[in-house]
Every structure is written in structure tokens, then in C-alpha cells.
Design a protein around this motif. Structure first.
Motif, mmCIF file in Angstrom:
data_model
loop_
_atom_site.group_PDB
_atom_site.id
_atom_site.type_symbol
_atom_site.label_atom_id
_atom_site.label_comp_id
_atom_site.label_asym_id
_atom_site.label_seq_id
_atom_site.Cartn_x
_atom_site.Cartn_y
_atom_site.Cartn_z
ATOM 1 N N TYR A 199 0.826 -1.208 0.000
ATOM 2 C CA TYR A 199 0.000 0.000 0.000
ATOM 3 C C TYR A 199 0.863 1.262 0.000
ATOM 4 N N GLU A 200 1.955 1.237 0.765
ATOM 5 C CA GLU A 200 2.827 2.409 0.840
ATOM 6 C C GLU A 200 3.468 2.701 -0.512
ATOM 7 N N PHE A 201 3.971 1.681 -1.167
ATOM 8 C CA PHE A 201 4.586 1.868 -2.476
ATOM 9 C C PHE A 201 3.555 2.333 -3.509
ATOM 10 N N ALA A 202 2.390 1.703 -3.527
ATOM 11 C CA ALA A 202 1.371 2.045 -4.511
ATOM 12 C C ALA A 202 0.851 3.465 -4.303
ATOM 13 N N ALA A 203 0.562 3.818 -3.062
ATOM 14 C CA ALA A 203 0.024 5.154 -2.782
ATOM 15 C C ALA A 203 1.045 6.237 -3.093
ATOM 16 N N GLN A 204 2.305 6.001 -2.721
ATOM 17 C CA GLN A 204 3.330 7.002 -3.003
ATOM 18 C C GLN A 204 3.548 7.162 -4.493
ATOM 19 N N ALA A 205 3.439 6.069 -5.251
ATOM 20 C CA ALA A 205 3.592 6.151 -6.703
ATOM 21 C C ALA A 205 2.502 7.031 -7.320
ATOM 22 N N VAL A 206 1.262 6.873 -6.834
ATOM 23 C CA VAL A 206 0.158 7.690 -7.338
ATOM 24 C C VAL A 206 0.342 9.145 -6.927
ATOM 25 N N TYR A 207 0.709 9.363 -5.677
ATOM 26 C CA TYR A 207 0.920 10.723 -5.171
ATOM 27 C C TYR A 207 2.020 11.430 -5.953
ATOM 28 N N GLY A 208 3.149 10.745 -6.142
ATOM 29 C CA GLY A 208 4.268 11.347 -6.873
ATOM 30 C C GLY A 208 3.943 11.600 -8.324
ATOM 31 N N SER A 209 3.203 10.692 -8.942
ATOM 32 C CA SER A 209 2.832 10.857 -10.347
ATOM 33 C C SER A 209 1.916 12.069 -10.527
ATOM 34 N N ALA A 210 0.942 12.225 -9.625
ATOM 35 C CA ALA A 210 0.044 13.377 -9.694
ATOM 36 C C ALA A 210 0.815 14.687 -9.505
ATOM 37 N N LYS A 211 1.756 14.674 -8.575
ATOM 38 C CA LYS A 211 2.571 15.869 -8.333
ATOM 39 C C LYS A 211 3.415 16.201 -9.558
ATOM 40 N N LEU A 212 3.915 15.190 -10.235
ATOM 41 C CA LEU A 212 4.716 15.405 -11.432
ATOM 42 C C LEU A 212 3.883 16.036 -12.546
ATOM 43 N N VAL A 213 2.638 15.605 -12.697
ATOM 44 C CA VAL A 213 1.741 16.224 -13.684
ATOM 45 C C VAL A 213 1.543 17.703 -13.372
ATOM 46 N N LEU A 214 1.259 18.003 -12.110
ATOM 47 C CA LEU A 214 0.945 19.379 -11.719
ATOM 48 C C LEU A 214 2.163 20.298 -11.787
ATOM 49 N N GLU A 215 3.316 19.789 -11.409
ATOM 50 C CA GLU A 215 4.489 20.656 -11.303
ATOM 51 C C GLU A 215 5.333 20.715 -12.570
ATOM 52 N N SER A 216 5.273 19.679 -13.392
ATOM 53 C CA SER A 216 6.093 19.693 -14.606
ATOM 54 C C SER A 216 5.432 20.452 -15.750
ATOM 55 N N GLY A 217 4.102 20.486 -15.753
ATOM 56 C CA GLY A 217 3.379 21.114 -16.857
ATOM 57 C C GLY A 217 3.366 20.266 -18.110
ATOM 58 N N LYS A 218 3.910 19.064 -18.041
ATOM 59 C CA LYS A 218 3.959 18.183 -19.205
ATOM 60 C C LYS A 218 2.627 17.452 -19.382
ATOM 61 N N HIS A 219 2.300 17.106 -20.618
ATOM 62 C CA HIS A 219 1.101 16.329 -20.906
ATOM 63 C C HIS A 219 1.242 14.947 -20.273
ATOM 64 N N PRO A 220 0.159 14.409 -19.688
ATOM 65 C CA PRO A 220 0.257 13.077 -19.091
ATOM 66 C C PRO A 220 0.763 12.013 -20.058
ATOM 67 N N GLY A 221 0.408 12.147 -21.336
ATOM 68 C CA GLY A 221 0.900 11.187 -22.323
ATOM 69 C C GLY A 221 2.409 11.254 -22.474
ATOM 70 N N GLU A 222 2.958 12.457 -22.414
ATOM 71 C CA GLU A 222 4.413 12.607 -22.501
ATOM 72 C C GLU A 222 5.097 11.988 -21.295
ATOM 73 N N LEU A 223 4.512 12.194 -20.120
ATOM 74 C CA LEU A 223 5.086 11.608 -18.909
ATOM 75 C C LEU A 223 5.004 10.087 -18.952
ATOM 76 N N LYS A 224 3.887 9.563 -19.492
ATOM 77 C CA LYS A 224 3.765 8.112 -19.650
ATOM 78 C C LYS A 224 4.870 7.583 -20.553
ATOM 79 N N ASP A 225 5.116 8.277 -21.656
ATOM 80 C CA ASP A 225 6.144 7.826 -22.601
ATOM 81 C C ASP A 225 7.538 7.834 -21.972
ATOM 82 N N MET A 226 7.771 8.762 -21.034
ATOM 83 C CA MET A 226 9.064 8.818 -20.361
ATOM 84 C C MET A 226 9.329 7.554 -19.537
ATOM 85 N N VAL A 227 8.256 6.912 -19.065
ATOM 86 C CA VAL A 227 8.407 5.706 -18.248
ATOM 87 C C VAL A 227 8.557 4.457 -19.114
ATOM 88 N N CYS A 228 8.021 4.527 -20.327
ATOM 89 C CA CYS A 228 7.981 3.345 -21.202
ATOM 90 C C CYS A 228 9.241 3.237 -22.054
#
Length: 264
Positions: A199-228
Motif C-alpha cells: 500500500y505504501e509503495f502504490a500510494a506514493q507512486a500515485v501521489y508522486g505521479s500526480a505531483k509530477l503532472v501538476l508541477e512539470s506542466g507536461k502532458h500526461p501522455g508525454e510523462l507516460k512515454d518517459m516511463v515506457c
């Protein structure tokens, strides 16, 4: 100035807690009521506010009145208070599905109405609230309402025509995010991870991902591609989610929320 709350559930407590943390008001400036004495006593002890027994008593003393009751109870509550509210009171409703026009007709006269659509992350100071108002509300009062909602997260002024969409995208969606976190944790447990750690790993992953969307200004699709990475593990998971119709399921779920809200 007195701020009154009719209803002392989770959202009311989130608003009260936010106002007090931000020192917008003092505890003695807040009054409230709830259906049960136990709730009134518990809330008074938690925040140091004063509680009263009836909705009419709270309405009569409030300069700002927050209607924090479920939509199905709102007509009954307004019937109890419409003759006792102060003439210049600012009325804030957080009930889904009840439009400004509906509220004005329920009060039977010209009133200052602000509709807000908060969400449960407000309980930890990370809420996101849509705000709209009728023409009787001054710019100063709109600004005050925004500041009130910003005491427990983000608040954005929107046209009322968008508030049902806000209710779906931010109001209901925490439930789906919690389901996603639970599902990821289940997968972690299946792979050998202890439940609490999963639960700790999963929740932190969601929290960090949401923060990255808000603070980076990047499109979610672009951020997804960065992980793939090419030929990597993540793209295989993305493939499975696409095959199972994840995007369509999420869109259908939110559309169902909007339709239900319109029927309230």
C-alpha cells in the motif's frame, strides 16, 4: 462574523479544519449543528467550536452559512431555515446536483448563493474545489469563498455549467484512485510484498505521479512515454491496460457520475 455549518460530516470538518489551520477564523467564530447530539459534541470537542441543536438557530446567527448536507436532505433543511437566515447572509452549498436556480427557488427569494464542489482529499489539505456563484454575490464575496476553499487545497472559479463535470473528475474520482491503489497493492502482495508495504509503495507512486503532472506542466501522455522504455517492462503493462479498455472504462465511469448528478 459568524460562519455556520448545517451538517458536520467529513466535508464540513475538512472546511472547518482548513479554516482554523490557516487562521482565517477563530474557533469561537464558528457555529454548527448536526442531526445527532453525539456528532455535535464530538465536533465541538475536536475543533473548539460552538454547536447548536437546530438548523434554524444556526441559520439565524450566521453571516456565512455552509449547507453541508446530502442533496436529498437539502429541501427539508432549506424549509427549516429560509425564514430565519439573515437578509445579507452568504449561502455556500456543497450539495451535488442542486443548481443555483434550484437553490434560489427553494429559498423563495433573492439570496446570495455560492455552489462549491469539494472532494475528500480536503481532509488532508489536498482538496480540489470548483466554485460558482449567482449574480447577487459580490466580487469580494467570491474572493472570500475562494479563499475559504483554498484553506484545504486548490479552488477554481468555474461557470456553473461545468460543475457536474468537476463533480465527476475531482469529486467522485478519489474512489477510483483508491481502487487503483488497492489493485496495485494486491499485485504487489501476489508478487511477495507485505500488504502494508505494498500500500505504501502504490500510494506514493500515485501521489508522486500526480505531483509530477501538476508541477512539470507536461502532458500526461508525454510523462507516460518517459516511463515506457523501448522493449521494457512498462510498455507491456500499458499494452494489457489498453487491451482491457482502461481508458474507455474510466471515461464511462465519469460519464455515469455526471448523468447521476443531473438526476439528483
Amino acid at each position: 462574523m459568524k460562519i455556520g455549518f448545517i451538517g458536520l460530516g467529513n466535508m464540513a470538518k475538512a472546511i472547518i479544519g482548513g479554516m482554523l489551520r490557516q487562521e482565517m477564523v477563530k474557533p469561537e467564530e464558528i457555529i454548527g449543528t448536526a442531526r445527532t447530539q453525539a456528532t455535535r459534541e464530538k465536533t465541538a470537542a475536536q475543533f473548539g467550536i460552538h454547536t447548536l441543536e437546530t438548523n434554524a438557530d444556526v441559520a439565524a446567527q450566521s453571516d456565512v452559512l455552509v449547507l453541508a448536507v446530502k442533496p436529498q436532505f437539502l429541501e427539508e433543511v432549506i424549509g427549516q431555515i429560509k425564514d430565519t437566515i439573515k437578509p445579507d447572509a452568504l449561502i455556500i452549498s456543497i450539495a451535488a446536483g442542486k443548481s443555483i436556480d434550484w437553490l434560489e427557488k427553494a429559498f423563495g427569494r433573492c439570496v446570495k448563493v455560492v455552489r462549491c464542489m469539494p472532494n475528500t482529499p480536503a481532509l488532508v489539505g489536498e482538496g480540489c474545489t470548483g466554485v460558482c456563484a449567482n449574480e447577487e454575490v459580490s466580487e469580494e464575496e467570491k474572493d472570500y469563498s475562494i479563499r475559504l476553499m483554498e484553506s484545504f487545497g486548490k479552488a477554481i472559479l468555474i461557470p456553473e455549467r461545468l460543475i457536474d463535470a468537476v463533480g465527476a473528475v475531482s469529486g467522485s474520482s478519489p474512489a477510483y484512485v483508491f481502487m487503483f491503489i488497492e489493485a496495485m497493492a494486491d499485485a504487489g502482495v501476489a508478487a511477495g510484498m507485505p500488504r502494508a508495504q505494498a500500500y505504501e509503495f502504490a500510494a506514493q507512486a500515485v501521489y508522486g505521479s500526480a505531483k509530477l503532472v501538476l508541477e512539470s506542466g507536461k502532458h500526461p501522455g508525454e510523462l507516460k512515454d518517459m516511463v515506457c522504455s523501448p522493449g521494457g517492462t512498462t510498455i507491456q503493462g500499458v499494452r494489457v491496460l489498453e487491451e482491457r479498455g482502461m481508458r474507455g472504462a474510466v471515461m464511462d465511469a465519469l460519464a455515469a457520475c455526471v448523468e447521476k448528478t443531473k438526476s439528483l
